[in-house]
Design a protein around this motif. Structure first.
Motif, PDB file in Angstrom:
ATOM      1  N   PHE A   1      10.512   3.042  10.484  1.00  0.00           N
ATOM      2  CA  PHE A   1      10.141   3.782   9.282  1.00  0.00           C
ATOM      3  C   PHE A   1       9.755   5.222   9.622  1.00  0.00           C
ATOM      4  N   ASP A   2      10.645   5.902  10.372  1.00  0.00           N
ATOM      5  CA  ASP A   2      10.396   7.282  10.795  1.00  0.00           C
ATOM      6  C   ASP A   2      10.215   8.241   9.622  1.00  0.00           C
ATOM      7  N   GLU A   3      10.820   7.941   8.494  1.00  0.00           N
ATOM      8  CA  GLU A   3      10.717   8.798   7.305  1.00  0.00           C
ATOM      9  C   GLU A   3       9.459   8.494   6.493  1.00  0.00           C
ATOM     10  N   GLY A   4       8.659   7.539   6.955  1.00  0.00           N
ATOM     11  CA  GLY A   4       7.469   7.130   6.215  1.00  0.00           C
ATOM     12  C   GLY A   4       7.699   5.788   5.546  1.00  0.00           C
ATOM     13  N   LEU A   5       6.627   5.149   5.158  1.00  0.00           N
ATOM     14  CA  LEU A   5       6.726   3.833   4.525  1.00  0.00           C
ATOM     15  C   LEU A   5       7.062   3.978   3.047  1.00  0.00           C
ATOM     16  N   PRO A   6       8.107   3.261   2.570  1.00  0.00           N
ATOM     17  CA  PRO A   6       8.403   3.252   1.133  1.00  0.00           C
ATOM     18  C   PRO A   6       7.266   2.571   0.360  1.00  0.00           C
ATOM     19  N   PRO A   7       7.161   2.827  -0.936  1.00  0.00           N
ATOM     20  CA  PRO A   7       6.060   2.258  -1.736  1.00  0.00           C
ATOM     21  C   PRO A   7       5.922   0.735  -1.638  1.00  0.00           C
ATOM     22  N   ASN A   8       7.027  -0.013  -1.684  1.00  0.00           N
ATOM     23  CA  ASN A   8       6.915  -1.477  -1.593  1.00  0.00           C
ATOM     24  C   ASN A   8       6.404  -1.920  -0.227  1.00  0.00           C
ATOM     25  N   VAL A   9       6.747  -1.186   0.815  1.00  0.00           N
ATOM     26  CA  VAL A   9       6.259  -1.506   2.155  1.00  0.00           C
ATOM     27  C   VAL A   9       4.759  -1.206   2.226  1.00  0.00           C
ATOM     28  N   LYS A  10       4.323  -0.116   1.614  1.00  0.00           N
ATOM     29  CA  LYS A  10       2.890   0.196   1.563  1.00  0.00           C
ATOM     30  C   LYS A  10       2.133  -0.892   0.807  1.00  0.00           C
ATOM     31  N   GLN A  11       2.738  -1.394  -0.254  1.00  0.00           N
ATOM     32  CA  GLN A  11       2.110  -2.468  -1.024  1.00  0.00           C
ATOM     33  C   GLN A  11       1.971  -3.721  -0.150  1.00  0.00           C
ATOM     34  N   ALA A  12       3.005  -4.028   0.625  1.00  0.00           N
ATOM     35  CA  ALA A  12       2.954  -5.181   1.526  1.00  0.00           C
ATOM     36  C   ALA A  12       1.861  -4.994   2.578  1.00  0.00           C
ATOM     37  N   VAL A  13       1.744  -3.793   3.129  1.00  0.00           N
ATOM     38  CA  VAL A  13       0.702  -3.498   4.113  1.00  0.00           C
ATOM     39  C   VAL A  13      -0.679  -3.710   3.493  1.00  0.00           C
ATOM     40  N   ALA A  14      -0.885  -3.209   2.287  1.00  0.00           N
ATOM     41  CA  ALA A  14      -2.180  -3.369   1.610  1.00  0.00           C
ATOM     42  C   ALA A  14      -2.489  -4.848   1.372  1.00  0.00           C
ATOM     43  N   LYS A  15      -1.482  -5.633   1.003  1.00  0.00           N
ATOM     44  CA  LYS A  15      -1.694  -7.068   0.792  1.00  0.00           C
ATOM     45  C   LYS A  15      -2.068  -7.764   2.098  1.00  0.00           C
ATOM     46  N   LEU A  16      -1.447  -7.354   3.192  1.00  0.00           N
ATOM     47  CA  LEU A  16      -1.806  -7.920   4.494  1.00  0.00           C
ATOM     48  C   LEU A  16      -3.253  -7.601   4.851  1.00  0.00           C
ATOM     49  N   VAL A  17      -3.647  -6.344   4.655  1.00  0.00           N
ATOM     50  CA  VAL A  17      -5.022  -5.944   4.958  1.00  0.00           C
ATOM     51  C   VAL A  17      -6.003  -6.740   4.101  1.00  0.00           C
ATOM     52  N   LYS A  18      -5.689  -6.885   2.834  1.00  0.00           N
ATOM     53  CA  LYS A  18      -6.569  -7.647   1.942  1.00  0.00           C
ATOM     54  C   LYS A  18      -6.656  -9.103   2.392  1.00  0.00           C
ATOM     55  N   ALA A  19      -5.537  -9.671   2.836  1.00  0.00           N
ATOM     56  CA  ALA A  19      -5.544 -11.049   3.326  1.00  0.00           C
ATOM     57  C   ALA A  19      -6.393 -11.176   4.583  1.00  0.00           C
ATOM     58  N   TYR A  20      -6.379 -10.156   5.445  1.00  0.00           N
ATOM     59  CA  TYR A  20      -7.224 -10.169   6.642  1.00  0.00           C
ATOM     60  C   TYR A  20      -8.693 -10.210   6.247  1.00  0.00           C
TER      61      TYR A  20
ATOM     62  N   LEU B   1      -5.344  -1.813   9.376  1.00  0.00           N
ATOM     63  CA  LEU B   1      -4.210  -1.037   8.866  1.00  0.00           C
ATOM     64  C   LEU B   1      -3.168  -0.884   9.966  1.00  0.00           C
ATOM     65  N   ASP B   2      -3.600  -0.517  11.158  1.00  0.00           N
ATOM     66  CA  ASP B   2      -2.671  -0.390  12.289  1.00  0.00           C
ATOM     67  C   ASP B   2      -1.999  -1.722  12.600  1.00  0.00           C
ATOM     68  N   ASP B   3      -2.773  -2.808  12.563  1.00  0.00           N
ATOM     69  CA  ASP B   3      -2.214  -4.142  12.808  1.00  0.00           C
ATOM     70  C   ASP B   3      -1.159  -4.506  11.764  1.00  0.00           C
ATOM     71  N   ALA B   4      -1.474  -4.243  10.503  1.00  0.00           N
ATOM     72  CA  ALA B   4      -0.549  -4.588   9.417  1.00  0.00           C
ATOM     73  C   ALA B   4       0.730  -3.769   9.499  1.00  0.00           C
ATOM     74  N   ILE B   5       0.614  -2.489   9.803  1.00  0.00           N
ATOM     75  CA  ILE B   5       1.806  -1.643   9.937  1.00  0.00           C
ATOM     76  C   ILE B   5       2.657  -2.110  11.109  1.00  0.00           C
ATOM     77  N   ASP B   6       2.014  -2.473  12.204  1.00  0.00           N
ATOM     78  CA  ASP B   6       2.737  -2.984  13.358  1.00  0.00           C
ATOM     79  C   ASP B   6       3.479  -4.274  13.000  1.00  0.00           C
ATOM     80  N   TYR B   7       2.826  -5.170  12.267  1.00  0.00           N
ATOM     81  CA  TYR B   7       3.476  -6.412  11.839  1.00  0.00           C
ATOM     82  C   TYR B   7       4.711  -6.116  10.991  1.00  0.00           C
ATOM     83  N   VAL B   8       4.561  -5.198  10.039  1.00  0.00           N
ATOM     84  CA  VAL B   8       5.665  -4.854   9.137  1.00  0.00           C
ATOM     85  C   VAL B   8       6.837  -4.268   9.923  1.00  0.00           C
ATOM     86  N   LYS B   9       6.550  -3.384  10.861  1.00  0.00           N
ATOM     87  CA  LYS B   9       7.619  -2.780  11.663  1.00  0.00           C
ATOM     88  C   LYS B   9       8.355  -3.839  12.480  1.00  0.00           C
TER      89      LYS B   9
END
Length: 101
Positions: A42-61, A27-35
């Protein structure tokens, strides 16, 4: 994005803690990649589509991305090169900051 939210998105029961250490690392790796990809913190937090992208990255890992085709009985699953990353980049495109040189 919290570990619990990731587990919900991946359909892993919250009570199942057997993979928590691994999931937190990826999860930390995927968030770092996205940033880095979006050039945003993303100081205000991750928007829903960005969270979806993070989840897809984790699943791909978690999946073996070298598999071209996989079948088990009547079930078949095929992967094509770059499919997951294309989808991740499509979800992140609106959040990517343009770099001026």
């Amino acid at each position: 994005m919290t570990l619990d939210e990731l587990k919900i998105r991946l359909k892993i029961p919250i009570e199942d803690t057997s993979q928590d250490a691994y999931l937190q690392i990826v999860l930390d790796d995927a968030i770092d990649y996205v940033k880095q990809y979006c050039r945003q913190t993303f100081d205000e937090g991750l928007p829903p589509n960005v969270k979806q992208a993070v989840a897809k990255l984790v699943k791909a890992y978690q999946e073996n991305s070298n598999v071209a085709s996989q079948s088990l009985g009547d079930m078949s699953k095929s992967f094509f090169e770059g499919g997951t990353m294309n989808e991740v980049h499509r979800l992140l495109q609106p959040y990517k900051k343009v770099r001026f040189i």
